[in-house]
Write an enzyme that holds these catalytic residues in place. Sequence first.
Site, short mmCIF file in Angstrom:
data_model
loop_
_atom_site.label_atom_id
_atom_site.label_comp_id
_atom_site.label_asym_id
_atom_site.label_seq_id
_atom_site.Cartn_x
_atom_site.Cartn_y
_atom_site.Cartn_z
N ASN A 200 0.85 -1.19 0.00
CA ASN A 200 0.00 0.00 0.00
C ASN A 200 0.89 1.24 0.00
OD1 ASN A 200 -1.78 2.04 0.50
ND2 ASN A 200 -2.63 1.19 2.39
N ARG B 229 -10.32 16.71 6.99
CA ARG B 229 -11.08 17.09 5.79
C ARG B 229 -12.44 17.67 6.17
NH1 ARG B 229 -9.98 11.50 3.40
NH2 ARG B 229 -7.91 11.70 2.51
N GLU C 248 -8.39 -4.61 5.38
CA GLU C 248 -8.19 -4.31 3.96
C GLU C 248 -7.07 -5.17 3.36
OE1 GLU C 248 -9.14 0.26 3.36
OE2 GLU C 248 -8.41 -0.17 5.37
N HIS D 236 -12.47 3.85 -0.06
CA HIS D 236 -12.55 2.83 1.01
C HIS D 236 -13.32 1.60 0.54
CE1 HIS D 236 -12.38 6.37 4.06
NE2 HIS D 236 -11.18 5.85 3.95
N ARG E 70 -2.61 -1.93 -3.38
CA ARG E 70 -3.78 -1.08 -3.17
C ARG E 70 -3.61 0.16 -4.05
NH1 ARG E 70 -5.87 1.59 2.47
NH2 ARG E 70 -7.70 2.57 1.56
#
Length: 407
Positions: free
Chosen positions: A10, A244, A392, A183, A94
């Site tokens: 990743n 964010r 994940e 996601h 990923r």
Amino acid sequence: MKILKVLVVNCGSSSVKYTLLEMVSEKKVAWGIVECIGLSEAYYKRQSVNTDEKKDYMKIANHREAIELVIKNLFDEKVGSIVDNSEIAVVGHRVAHGGVKFSKSVLVTEKVKEDLKEYFAIAPLHNPANYAGVLAIEKVLPGVPSVLVFDTAFHQTMPDYAYMYAIPYEYYEKDHVRRYGFHGTSHNYVSQRAATILNESLNKLKLITVHLGNGSSVAAIEKGKVVDTSMGFTPLQGVIMGTRCGDIDPAIIPYILSFYPQQYKNSSDALNTLMNKKSGLLGISGLSADMRIIIKAIKSGNKRAKLAFEMLCYSVKKYISAYYGVLNGIDGLIFTAGIGENSPFVREKICANLHALGIEVDSEKNNLESSEERLISSSNSKVKVIVIPTNEELMIARESKICLDGV
Ligand code: ADP
């Protein structure tokens, strides 16, 4: 006997995370992270089933050097976990953005690499790093196939009326401006786990999955397919996050620009930093993007921390309520990721006063500390509320294996 393994990689904008798993048992063998790539404080932290955690600060200029370091460590005679290239069946990468071209995982070919480059402009921080990771792996593990697993792919089932933005159509046609969602691997994994926990086929379930970490998103899932999700063209849209802003009136941006032309100098970089790195929990509290610090501050009476917390929970509640309507009722509400898995305080606030939707959390079950999958709804609750730790890496490993076997 040689046990085949999958390496999951990743590559973030300045980091490389990796996990080596055994193929069949799905057991983790080795894992680690290279952080702050290109910066003076760069370090490499790693661990394996046979070795304790070790962390070294060192000069690591780019993603290629980071991957070389990781592979060298995995092959190390004393502390490594691999003897031969042929032990790695596949490397699963990923990838942040798959645009419209990639609606499922793909085996890397020259054509796929070219196509991936098309999405550098949409995800400038992540896709070039993912691409660099693929090239580096090809160099250090020649002959080992790579598979790309996209964060956006699971959301590609959304209907057009959910993914379109009401701006002139040409921006969709020419520039691919639309909602993509992120996601996806996490929403996919927890929805599959929910079906197992509920002992029901995914095809019969309506679920809302709530991934609450530093970045957060909510997805509405019917029969295993995403019908809507809160993140949009980029991960900025949707619920309030650590740094964010989530949904805001877009007109705020030109308005701010008109007041501070010098500060922003019409620079989209500075505005992106404002919305992506300086907003959310951090921007409102002025204290931290970390939910643990926010909760601690609330307990000692910090009003802005309380406001940030309430705003975040309220924004999630609104998405749950909207998706409840979109799905015309749900069977399960799933909480996952750092905050979703670990904060009873957040889950309780989000689920408070949702009785009208048949959502009732059992306070005792919710407050139980656990890292296991668990039901936290009361026996009266029509909707099952479930905490499911996301995984994940495992999902990427499975997808990579399926993709490899399917070729
Ligand atoms: P990322 O999006 O970077 O993968 P994570 O899923 O690890 O992030 O989530 C990080 C967030 O989870 C942080 O805001 C952190 O404060 C929060 N978190 C972790 N543990 C707890 C806890 N026990 N209580 C509240 N928040 C927590």
